[in-house]
Design a protein around this motif. Structure first.
Motif, mmCIF file in Angstrom:
data_model
loop_
_atom_site.group_PDB
_atom_site.id
_atom_site.type_symbol
_atom_site.label_atom_id
_atom_site.label_comp_id
_atom_site.label_asym_id
_atom_site.label_seq_id
_atom_site.Cartn_x
_atom_site.Cartn_y
_atom_site.Cartn_z
ATOM 1 N N VAL A 1 0.836 -1.202 0.000
ATOM 2 C CA VAL A 1 0.000 0.000 0.000
ATOM 3 C C VAL A 1 0.874 1.257 0.000
ATOM 4 O O VAL A 1 0.608 2.217 -0.742
ATOM 5 C CB VAL A 1 -0.976 -0.010 1.201
ATOM 6 N N ALA A 2 1.939 1.244 0.785
ATOM 7 C CA ALA A 2 2.829 2.410 0.854
ATOM 8 C C ALA A 2 3.493 2.678 -0.494
ATOM 9 O O ALA A 2 3.558 3.833 -0.951
ATOM 10 C CB ALA A 2 3.882 2.196 1.941
ATOM 11 N N VAL A 3 3.987 1.636 -1.151
ATOM 12 C CA VAL A 3 4.631 1.800 -2.453
ATOM 13 C C VAL A 3 3.595 2.247 -3.489
ATOM 14 O O VAL A 3 3.862 3.113 -4.333
ATOM 15 C CB VAL A 3 5.333 0.491 -2.895
ATOM 16 N N SER A 4 2.407 1.690 -3.411
ATOM 17 C CA SER A 4 1.337 2.069 -4.328
ATOM 18 C C SER A 4 0.955 3.542 -4.161
ATOM 19 O O SER A 4 0.731 4.256 -5.147
ATOM 20 C CB SER A 4 0.115 1.175 -4.096
ATOM 21 N N GLU A 5 0.910 4.005 -2.932
ATOM 22 C CA GLU A 5 0.599 5.414 -2.674
ATOM 23 C C GLU A 5 1.695 6.331 -3.209
ATOM 24 O O GLU A 5 1.412 7.407 -3.744
ATOM 25 C CB GLU A 5 0.381 5.645 -1.174
ATOM 26 N N GLU A 6 2.943 5.890 -3.096
ATOM 27 C CA GLU A 6 4.048 6.684 -3.644
ATOM 28 C C GLU A 6 3.926 6.761 -5.173
ATOM 29 O O GLU A 6 4.120 7.819 -5.769
ATOM 30 C CB GLU A 6 5.394 6.078 -3.249
ATOM 31 N N ALA A 7 3.576 5.641 -5.789
ATOM 32 C CA ALA A 7 3.374 5.627 -7.243
ATOM 33 C C ALA A 7 2.220 6.557 -7.630
ATOM 34 O O ALA A 7 2.316 7.298 -8.620
ATOM 35 C CB ALA A 7 3.094 4.203 -7.719
ATOM 36 N N ASP A 8 1.170 6.547 -6.854
ATOM 37 C CA ASP A 8 0.031 7.445 -7.113
ATOM 38 C C ASP A 8 0.465 8.910 -7.064
ATOM 39 O O ASP A 8 0.069 9.717 -7.917
ATOM 40 C CB ASP A 8 -1.095 7.214 -6.100
ATOM 41 N N ARG A 9 1.284 9.263 -6.076
ATOM 42 C CA ARG A 9 1.763 10.641 -5.970
ATOM 43 C C ARG A 9 2.606 11.035 -7.185
ATOM 44 O O ARG A 9 2.494 12.141 -7.701
ATOM 45 C CB ARG A 9 2.563 10.833 -4.680
ATOM 46 N N LEU A 10 3.440 10.100 -7.649
ATOM 47 C CA LEU A 10 4.250 10.374 -8.833
ATOM 48 C C LEU A 10 3.383 10.549 -10.074
ATOM 49 O O LEU A 10 3.646 11.423 -10.906
ATOM 50 C CB LEU A 10 5.255 9.244 -9.062
ATOM 51 N N ILE A 11 2.352 9.727 -10.195
ATOM 52 C CA ILE A 11 1.448 9.833 -11.346
ATOM 53 C C ILE A 11 0.776 11.202 -11.360
ATOM 54 O O ILE A 11 0.708 11.870 -12.399
ATOM 55 C CB ILE A 11 0.399 8.701 -11.328
ATOM 56 N N ILE A 12 0.313 11.644 -10.209
ATOM 57 C CA ILE A 12 -0.327 12.964 -10.113
ATOM 58 C C ILE A 12 0.667 14.068 -10.449
ATOM 59 O O ILE A 12 0.349 15.016 -11.177
ATOM 60 C CB ILE A 12 -0.953 13.165 -8.713
ATOM 61 N N GLN A 13 1.885 13.955 -9.945
ATOM 62 C CA GLN A 13 2.919 14.941 -10.233
ATOM 63 C C GLN A 13 3.225 14.991 -11.736
ATOM 64 O O GLN A 13 3.361 16.067 -12.321
ATOM 65 C CB GLN A 13 4.179 14.608 -9.432
ATOM 66 N N LEU A 14 3.316 13.816 -12.366
ATOM 67 C CA LEU A 14 3.562 13.758 -13.807
ATOM 68 C C LEU A 14 2.418 14.397 -14.590
ATOM 69 O O LEU A 14 2.651 15.140 -15.548
ATOM 70 C CB LEU A 14 3.705 12.302 -14.253
ATOM 71 N N GLN A 15 1.192 14.114 -14.183
ATOM 72 C CA GLN A 15 0.041 14.693 -14.868
ATOM 73 C C GLN A 15 0.054 16.215 -14.761
ATOM 74 O O GLN A 15 -0.236 16.920 -15.738
ATOM 75 C CB GLN A 15 -1.265 14.136 -14.300
ATOM 76 N N ARG A 16 0.397 16.729 -13.604
ATOM 77 C CA ARG A 16 0.468 18.185 -13.426
ATOM 78 C C ARG A 16 1.557 18.797 -14.296
ATOM 79 O O ARG A 16 1.357 19.832 -14.934
ATOM 80 C CB ARG A 16 0.723 18.532 -11.960
ATOM 81 N N LEU A 17 2.732 18.167 -14.309
ATOM 82 C CA LEU A 17 3.830 18.670 -15.137
ATOM 83 C C LEU A 17 3.463 18.668 -16.610
ATOM 84 O O LEU A 17 3.713 19.643 -17.325
ATOM 85 C CB LEU A 17 5.085 17.827 -14.927
ATOM 86 N N ARG A 18 2.867 17.573 -17.072
ATOM 87 C CA ARG A 18 2.497 17.486 -18.484
ATOM 88 C C ARG A 18 1.413 18.500 -18.836
ATOM 89 O O ARG A 18 1.423 19.067 -19.922
ATOM 90 C CB ARG A 18 2.062 16.072 -18.826
ATOM 91 N N LYS A 19 0.500 18.748 -17.914
ATOM 92 C CA LYS A 19 -0.541 19.757 -18.150
ATOM 93 C C LYS A 19 0.098 21.141 -18.247
ATOM 94 O O LYS A 19 -0.227 21.918 -19.142
ATOM 95 C CB LYS A 19 -1.569 19.727 -17.024
ATOM 96 N N GLU A 20 1.028 21.435 -17.337
ATOM 97 C CA GLU A 20 1.722 22.729 -17.368
ATOM 98 C C GLU A 20 2.526 22.885 -18.657
ATOM 99 O O GLU A 20 2.530 23.959 -19.260
ATOM 100 C CB GLU A 20 2.650 22.861 -16.157
ATOM 101 N N GLU A 21 3.193 21.804 -19.085
ATOM 102 C CA GLU A 21 3.965 21.856 -20.325
ATOM 103 C C GLU A 21 3.054 22.113 -21.524
ATOM 104 O O GLU A 21 3.378 22.902 -22.406
ATOM 105 C CB GLU A 21 4.742 20.555 -20.527
ATOM 106 N N ALA A 22 1.898 21.445 -21.547
ATOM 107 C CA ALA A 22 0.950 21.635 -22.650
ATOM 108 C C ALA A 22 0.412 23.062 -22.661
ATOM 109 O O ALA A 22 0.300 23.688 -23.726
ATOM 110 C CB ALA A 22 -0.201 20.632 -22.535
#
Length: 90
Positions: free
Chosen positions: A33-54
């Protein structure tokens, strides 16, 4: 943090999750669960970065088009400057 670094980190976490799931056999294990939550945070961070880049690219393209329209250069000059090819109709 750079996008490519985040993607690599996410890929490592995904591999780790697969290995842990095979080893532990219980997806609700606190470690998984802890590793999965860390992956979730990274996914959200990536989505934000890609949105900002777009959004940045969209604004840059808009600014570029506006500045081109505001100039008084001939179409041929703009085409040569922007490495585009224009066909002049008579």
């Amino acid at each position: 943090m750079e996008t490519s670094h985040l993607v690599r980190r996410l890929q490592l976490l995904q591999r780790r999750l697969c290995e842990m799931a095979n080893d532990l056999g219980n997806l609700t294990d606190p470690e998984i669960v802890a590793v999965s939550e860390e992956a979730d945070r990274l996914i959200i961070q990536l989505q934000r970065l890609r949105k900002e880049e777009a959004e940045y690219r969209k604004m840059s393209n808009h600014t570029c088009n506006v500045s081109m329209l505001a100039t008084s250069k001939l179409a041929e000059e703009i085409g040569q400057q922007e490495r585009a090819f224009f066909v002049k109709h008579s």
